[in-house]
Write a protein that holds these residues in place. Structure first.
Motif, short mmCIF file in Angstrom:
data_model
loop_
_atom_site.label_atom_id
_atom_site.label_comp_id
_atom_site.label_asym_id
_atom_site.label_seq_id
_atom_site.Cartn_x
_atom_site.Cartn_y
_atom_site.Cartn_z
N LEU A 138 -41.21 46.29 1.13
CA LEU A 138 -42.37 45.87 1.92
C LEU A 138 -41.93 45.24 3.24
N THR A 139 -40.86 44.46 3.19
CA THR A 139 -40.34 43.83 4.41
C THR A 139 -39.88 44.90 5.40
N THR B 222 -42.83 46.94 6.86
CA THR B 222 -43.76 46.18 7.71
C THR B 222 -43.21 45.99 9.12
N ILE C 146 -47.14 40.98 -5.16
CA ILE C 146 -45.94 41.47 -5.87
C ILE C 146 -45.99 41.07 -7.34
N TYR D 189 -46.98 38.87 1.19
CA TYR D 189 -46.93 39.66 -0.04
C TYR D 189 -46.61 38.78 -1.25
N GLU E 292 -41.80 34.30 7.24
CA GLU E 292 -41.10 35.58 7.15
C GLU E 292 -42.10 36.71 6.89
N THR F 143 -44.83 51.23 -2.65
CA THR F 143 -44.86 50.35 -1.48
C THR F 143 -45.57 50.99 -0.30
N LYS G 121 -40.29 43.59 -2.78
CA LYS G 121 -40.30 42.68 -1.63
C LYS G 121 -39.44 43.23 -0.49
N GLN G 122 -38.27 43.74 -0.83
CA GLN G 122 -37.37 44.29 0.18
C GLN G 122 -37.99 45.49 0.89
N ALA H 273 -50.57 41.10 6.47
CA ALA H 273 -49.26 40.43 6.51
C ALA H 273 -48.87 40.09 7.93
N SER I 250 -42.21 38.82 4.54
CA SER I 250 -42.59 38.99 3.13
C SER I 250 -43.50 37.88 2.62
N ASP I 251 -43.73 36.82 3.40
CA ASP I 251 -44.47 35.66 2.89
C ASP I 251 -45.85 36.03 2.37
#
Length: 206
Positions: free
Chosen positions: A101-102, A105, A46, A40, A35, A15, A98-99, A26, A37-38
């Motif tokens: 990356l969120t 970021t 992902i 990604y 959000e 990540t 995803k978690q 992003a 994560s959108d």
């Protein structure tokens, strides 16, 4: 072929590489709402990563991923236990990437928020000038010219004479309004865009 030794360290390293390449993109997408994560997810980043890694993960590595998984798995209808395991590993990878990356970021979002606040401070004074100039002309057109006041004398009362703009006066004011309108609309649009993006960044950082 071994993909990783420690699952958490591997996810952290992977990540980090994604963030280095894609975090700026992003953050730019946040101006449209949504959000962190959108980007990604919707870009397929992902999904591509998970599909690629699933080709190389060993049975032991998949076991380790599932042992450390905190995911509530979706109900999946599959024919074999092996297929079930692979589906659960895919869900875990997708969730964990995803978690991470969120989380990673968020500092980029905070930095963008600082930029937005500074840009708002720069844009606001000029936007206020163009707004006042435009609205003054619009109000003048709406209200008409100031009435003529004939002062009171001993032999007469004060008189107020209302009138309308002459065609030339009306045309000049309308021309002036048309000249001011593009700048006014551009400045207001920019302020709205900045505020919308700022509000979204603030929401995501709460």
């Amino acid at each position: 072929m071994s993909v990783f030794t420690d699952y958490e360290d591997w996810i952290d390293e992977e990540t980090d590489e994604m963030i280095e390449q894609y975090a700026d993109y992003a953050v730019k997408e946040l101006k449209w709402g949504g959000e962190i994560s959108d980007y990604y997810v919707e870009s397929g980043l992902i999904d591509r990563f998970v599909a690629q890694q699933m080709m190389w993960l060993s049975f032991e590595e998949m076991e380790q991923i599932l042992d450390e998984s905190t995911v509530d798995f979706d109900v999946i209808s599959v024919e074999t236990e092996e297929a079930m395991q692979r589906a659960q590993v895919e869900q875990t990878l997708h969730h964990d990437i995803k978690q991470q990356l969120t989380i990673k970021t968020r500092p980029f979002v905070a930095s963008r928020l600082e930029q937005l606040c500074e840009e708002q401070r720069d844009v606001a004074p000029q936007a206020e000038v163009s707004r006042l100039a435009y609205e003054q002309v619009v109000q003048t057109l709406k209200a008409g010219p100031a009435p003529e006041i004939i002062a009171k004398r001993w032999y007469r009362r004060e008189r107020i004479i209302h009138r309308s703009f002459t065609p030339d006066e009306q045309a000049r004011l309308e021309q002036r309004r048309q000249e001011l309108e593009p700048e006014y609309q551009k400045d207001q649009r920019r302020l709205e865009e900045l505020q919308r993006e700022r509000t979204n960044c603030e929401r995501l950082l709460r």
